[in-house]
Design an enzyme around this catalytic site. Structure first.
Site, PDB file in Angstrom:
ATOM      1  N   CYS A   2       0.841  -1.192   0.000  1.00 25.08           N
ATOM      2  CA  CYS A   2       0.000   0.000   0.000  1.00 25.08           C
ATOM      3  C   CYS A   2       0.875   1.240   0.000  1.00 25.08           C
ATOM      4  CB  CYS A   2      -0.905   0.012   1.232  1.00 25.08           C
ATOM      5  SG  CYS A   2      -2.011  -1.413   1.350  1.00 25.08           S
ATOM      6  N   GLY A  35      -1.134   1.118  -4.950  1.00 28.59           N
ATOM      7  CA  GLY A  35      -2.428   0.554  -4.606  1.00 28.59           C
ATOM      8  C   GLY A  35      -3.545   1.210  -5.377  1.00 28.59           C
ATOM      9  N   ASN A 109       1.048   0.106   5.922  1.00 32.94           N
ATOM     10  CA  ASN A 109       1.533  -0.614   4.749  1.00 32.94           C
ATOM     11  C   ASN A 109       2.313  -1.823   5.229  1.00 32.94           C
ATOM     12  OD1 ASN A 109       2.641  -1.414   2.263  1.00 32.94           O
ATOM     13  ND2 ASN A 109       4.384  -0.028   2.504  1.00 32.94           N
ATOM     14  N   GLY A 110       1.896  -3.011   4.808  1.00 31.27           N
ATOM     15  CA  GLY A 110       2.601  -4.222   5.227  1.00 31.27           C
ATOM     16  C   GLY A 110       1.630  -5.319   5.592  1.00 31.27           C
ATOM     17  N   TYR A 264      10.231  -3.656  -8.460  1.00 30.36           N
ATOM     18  CA  TYR A 264       8.914  -3.417  -9.046  1.00 30.36           C
ATOM     19  C   TYR A 264       8.142  -2.258  -8.432  1.00 30.36           C
ATOM     20  CZ  TYR A 264       4.056  -4.255 -10.438  1.00 30.36           C
ATOM     21  OH  TYR A 264       2.779  -4.105 -10.908  1.00 30.36           O
ATOM     22  N   ASP A 373      11.353  -8.128 -18.582  1.00 24.27           N
ATOM     23  CA  ASP A 373      10.362  -7.722 -17.579  1.00 24.27           C
ATOM     24  C   ASP A 373      11.040  -7.667 -16.220  1.00 24.27           C
ATOM     25  OD1 ASP A 373       7.961  -6.887 -16.580  1.00 24.27           O
ATOM     26  OD2 ASP A 373       6.825  -8.654 -17.183  1.00 24.27           O
ATOM     27  N   ASP A 374      10.380  -6.979 -15.262  1.00 26.86           N
ATOM     28  CA  ASP A 374      10.989  -6.869 -13.931  1.00 26.86           C
ATOM     29  C   ASP A 374      11.004  -8.200 -13.207  1.00 26.86           C
ATOM     30  OD1 ASP A 374       8.294  -6.960 -12.379  1.00 26.86           O
ATOM     31  OD2 ASP A 374       8.022  -5.317 -13.792  1.00 26.86           O
TER      32      ASP A 374
END
Length: 522
Positions: A2, A35, A109-110, A264, A373-374
């Protein structure tokens, strides 16, 4: 994963203005990549009154001029949600609020890895009601429970630090937290391993100093804040009208920031824990070049290097430069389709890939293409992209990943809860290539990935890399992982049953049902 931000303004006129909410909203827009499921803001104005607006949807959908004008106050906290634990229901949009003690709002966040234990404590010992499945609400109530133990009519900074020490003792996992106590101030703290990022900055003006806390430095930078400082593991800040107090609440454990922030999640113009995301991704391209040479042998097999936009663009550019192979943009991205990785449903991710990307046949026709791609997570996006490249006329399609094979669940806030969903689990590189339809798959090595980040901040000796290794810095039991997997399966079954039930409804009944759901959300 988030995005969170908090603001504290020094101008006394902002008590009755909406400037704080306007800046929080702008900051959440900058953090939208973290998010897209829900967004919310809570502000605090005159007399300690809270004002709140939150709902499912993007920042631009949730907030407008009317509701921002009603979010008055000199301080506030904001959140953009990406669903991990819990569901993507409106009830789990953050920030959360409790009125006792003092009035507290919190966003996080987490992910907490001992949520069941905390729920049991709140039910049986603290007697606090938890209304959702969100671990953020658990965090809020654990904090409130410890703060209530003071028994005071008014709290001070030391009371709050004492309560936070209780939170640290009870809560396990990766978390970055912002909170606000009505009429008092803003609080920010970070888990003892520093897994989830959190940065604080200041902005000096004629009235004093404004403060902002956010998940990434780019949020502060775009709003004119400077003097950035990463909140240290186990450290807490309390910002009030009188001062800023900082305390190391618990001894920092081994500092292991999440390496996926650099692969990312982080914006390239962010600096996280002293590491430029942009430079780290350039270094990933250099490391990946060695693996391409090792895997393919002769580079004459590759005519052109193309990124899968947008996150891998920087890595692909550096890979092209290092190998001396032509770089081209073969996929054009629709900027108005969200990030597929952070979508809450596998079917949504699959369906959105072709809406998000369009291949240009003139760049693919008759060429051997190396796509970059990542990472390769579930393989859904990768398989569709390889197929699109072949349909556009590519002779051979090689697929390079800036990250090593992901084989283990993430338990610290990223939506990778079960190994069975990860395409690399139980497969070799050649088997992954077969599964996504590529002629070959080339992965970055873990050593090179760690080195590409660590070279920019050598004080960080290691990173949180459990998705690659299965080693969890906080210690995770097999029973916990099994519970996660079973919970994921149950959620998938429930979604299918709900979907099948709606599909079987007669048109009239279905429309009435959907109207009822809509009314419940409003």
């Amino acid at each position: 994963m988030c995005g969170i931000n908090a603001i504290f303004l020094s101008d006394p006129d902002t008590v009755t203005s909406c400037r704080a909410s306007a800046e929080l909203c702008e900051g959440l827009g900058v953090l939208q990549h973290r998010g897209q499921d829900a967004a919310g803001i809570v502000t605090c104005g005159k007399g300690g009154r809270f004002y709140q607006c939150k709902a499912n949807g993007m920042v631009r959908d949730v907030f407008n001029q009317h509701n921002l004008t009603s979010l008055i106050g000199y301080m506030g906290i904001g959140h953009v949600r990406y669903p991990t634990a819990g569901t993507s229901s409106h009830s789990e949009a953050q920030p959360f609020y409790v009125n006792s003690p003092y009035g507290i709002a919190l966003a996080h966040n987490g992910n907490l890895t001992n949520a069941a234990e905390l729920k049991n404590f709140l039910d049986h010992e603290s007697h606090r009601h938890v209304n959702t499945d969100s671990d953020s609400e658990l965090l809020l109530n654990i904090f409130a429970s410890h703060l209530q133990k003071t028994g005071k009519f008014r709290v001070n900074e030391e009371d709050i630090f004492t309560a936070l020490r209780g939170v640290y003792e009870m809560c396990s996992g990766g978390y970055a937290v912002i909170a606000m106590i009505a009429g008092f101030g803003v609080i920010a703290f970070r888990d003892p391993h520093g897994i989830r990022p959190l940065v604080i900055g200041e902005r000096v003006n004629e009235h004093g100093t404004d403060y902002m806390v956010a998940s990434e430095s780019v949020c502060l930078d775009q709003l004119g804040f400077t003097n950035f400082r990463d909140v240290k593991p186990g450290e807490a800040y309390i910002i009030t009208k009188e001062k800023v107090s900082v305390q190391q609440c618990v001894p920092a454990q081994k500092f292991t920031p999440c390496i996926f922030e650099y692969v990312y999640f982080g914006r390239p113009d962010s600096i996280i824990d002293g590491i430029s995301v942009y430079r780290a991704r350039l270094a990933m391209g250099e490391g990946l070049a060695n693996q391409v040479i090792k895997k393919l042998g002769s580079l004459s097999e590759v005519d052109v290097i193309m990124p899968v936009p947008d996150t891998s663009r920087i890595c692909a550019l550096q890979l092209s430069y290092k190998l001396g192979i032509l770089y081209r943009e073969g996929f054009i991205k629709n900027a108005y389709v969200g990030r597929t990785f952070i979508m809450p449903d596998q079917n949504l991710r699959r369906a959105s890939v072709r809406r998000k990307l369009n291949a240009m046949p003139m760049e693919f026709a008759g060429k051997n293409v190396l796509l970059v791609d990542d990472s390769i997570v579930r393989g859904t996006t990768s398989k569709e992209i390889v197929q699109m490249a072949r349909e556009a006329g590519a002779k051979k399609v090689f697929f390079a990943s800036a990250a090593p094979p992901l084989r283990y669940p993430n338990v610290y806030g990223i939506d990778m809860p079960t190994s069975s969903e990860l395409i690399a689990f139980g497969r070799t590189e050649d088997e992954v290539a077969d599964a996504i339809g590529a002629d070959a798959v080339i992965y970055q090595t873990l050593d090179d990935l760690v080195a590409s980040c660590r070279k920019f901040n050598k004080s960080i000796s290691d990173f949180e890399t459990s998705v690659f290794t299965g080693d969890y810095v906080t210690g995770i039991t097999k029973e916990y992982l099994n519970e996660l997997e079973e919970g994921r399966r149950a959620a998938t079954r429930a979604k299918k049953e709900l979907s099948n039930g709606i599909d079987r409804m007669p048109p009239k009944m279905g429309s009435e049902k959907m109207l009822g759901l809509h009314n419940n959300r409003t």
